[in-house]
Design a protein around this motif. Structure first.
Motif: not given
Length: 445
Positions: A240-265
């Motif tokens: 997770y350190e490597r995955a998030f450290g190399n994230s192409p979208l660091v400042f993508g807090a809003f909206p939470s796509l984690h919450a969106a995925w779960a809600t849509l599912g």
């Protein structure tokens, strides 16, 4: 010694449904078939969305630096091949919105900094305090424990990435073909919209506030796994350190796509499998908490992602998947009786029919009137026979004697709406609906 594999009931049903789904696939590998279908296609205004996709894809490919030119040309070449081969096209074409989201998510890192808006560091915590009276996400991170870390990690770091794939597989196997296409389109456009919002309105996550405070953020700052770093330490890794450290979208807090995925599912599960809806929403609730506990999102991010998912669900769910049509014919538990199939009201318990079952407030189309389920008189005997296109065909139903069938069960009177509507236009035979309302059948002499 001969070993036999004994399959349980649910697994046997799954295997049978999977084999049937594979059998429905187009096995053709000839691009000529795709060209023929394209020529026969009648274009509508909504098809213009693919022109928008082409423009966006061209833009992302132009600014893409890794892979570099000419290697990056393999991306549109391979994608075009996938679209023109019928076997792969049935997967690639419905997934175009998903590919558009992935392309935008990966390539946004190459947007020059001069053209990017400033990162908002104070906006989200301020809004959360104003709207909810406190920084809820900060409160949830004050107490941590390895057991809570694992409980938060499972939905956020494991199920989140597998749930959409498993749901797509189940929709493909058990529900109408339109269901999995709707899932792919809704998920793809929702994520694409979320990423565009994150690019236009970049916001720092709670982990940034914990590490750097409320100081202005720069785009060169690497991402952080937040609370997932404790999972890396627990299992002795650095994934997770490597995955998030190399994230192409660091400042993508809003909206939470984690919450969106779960809600849509959860919305899709509740729509197509109502019995499993409660378990899906429990998962959603735990994931909402885990996004804040792991310092990846503020509460307002979670609310924004949930609202985004709800809006896209009701925007993209077609009428063809509403009501009974959502079950499809491949669902083992969705076998419909003739009353449901022809939109008839079910009989009262005890085998008797009520007066209001003979009345209707709507009329059927001509196609419904041609259905081969004409009225059968409850008093068979000499006299005019009911009109039926299959009156001379040998019957496969049990014979009726003295009101009871040959297998001992009570005779079940059946009337179709087609036989009840426009009763006064019938030239022969008895109908329960006459010119003066309900009438009893004639008594045989």
């Amino acid at each position: 010694m001969v070993f036999r594999l004994s399959l349980s009931g649910p697994f046997r049903e799954f295997l049978s449904a999977f084999v049937a789904a594979v059998g429905r696939l187009d096995k053709s590998l000839s691009p000529a078939d795709t060209v023929t279908r394209l020529r026969a296609h009648k274009f509508v205004p909504s098809d213009a969305i693919y022109i928008v996709h082409l423009i966006f894809a061209s833009f992302w490919l132009v600014i893409m630096q890794v892979p570099s030119f000419p290697s990056k040309l393999l991306i549109p070449i391979l994608f075009a091949i996938g679209l023109f081969v019928p076997f792969t096209s049935q997967f690639f074409f419905p997934a175009i919105p998903v590919f558009a989201w992935l392309l935008a998510f990966y390539t946004n890192r190459f947007i020059p900094t001069d053209y990017r808006p400033s990162v908002h560091v104070v906006l989200l915590p301020t809004l959360e305090t104003v709207l909810y009276g406190a920084n809820i996400s900060d409160i949830l991170t004050r107490f941590t424990h390895p057991i809570l870390d694992v409980i938060a990690w499972v939905p956020y770091g494991v199920v989140h990435y597998t749930f959409p794939i498993i749901l797509a597989l189940l929709l493909w196997i058990y529900r109408p073909a339109l269901a999995v296409k709707t899932w792919a389109k809704t998920l793809g456009y929702m994520n694409l919209t979320g990423v565009l919002i994150q690019i236009i309105l970049p916001c720092a996550a709670p982990w940034y506030e914990l590490i750097y405070g409320l100081t202005p953020a720069q785009y060169g700052i690497p991402g952080s796994p937040g609370g997932l770093a404790r999972i890396d330490a627990l299992f002795g890794g650095d994934g997770y350190e490597r995955a998030f450290g190399n994230s192409p979208l660091v400042f993508g807090a809003f909206p939470s796509l984690h919450a969106a995925w779960a809600t849509l599912g959860a919305l899709f599960v509740s729509h197509f499998w109502p019995a499993a809806g409660r378990a899906a929403w429990i998962y959603v609730g735990v994931l909402y908490w885990s996004t804040m506990y792991l310092t990846h999102h503020y509460l307002i991010d979670v609310v924004g992602g949930a609202c985004l998912a709800t809006a896209f669900f009701y925007l993209f769910m077609p009428d063809e998947l509403q009501g009974q049509a959502r079950w499809g014919s491949s669902d083992p538990g969705s076998a419909r009786s003739k009353y449901e199939q022809y939109d008839l009201e079910s009989r009262h318990h005890g085998g008797l029919m009520g007066i209001d079952e003979f009345t209707t407030g709507s009329e059927l189309s001509e196609d419904d009137e041609e259905d081969n389920i004409m009225y059968r008189s409850p008093n068979p005997g000499p006299g005019p026979q009911p009109l039926s296109s299959s009156s001379h065909a040998p019957s496969k139903k049990p014979s009726v004697q003295n009101g009871r069938t040959s297998n001992g069960r009570a005779h079940r009177h059946t009337a179709s709406i087609a036989g009840l509507i426009r009763a006064d236009e019938r030239s022969e035979g008895w109908s329960p609906i006459g010119n003066k309302g309900f009438v009893f059948p004639p008594i045989s002499g």
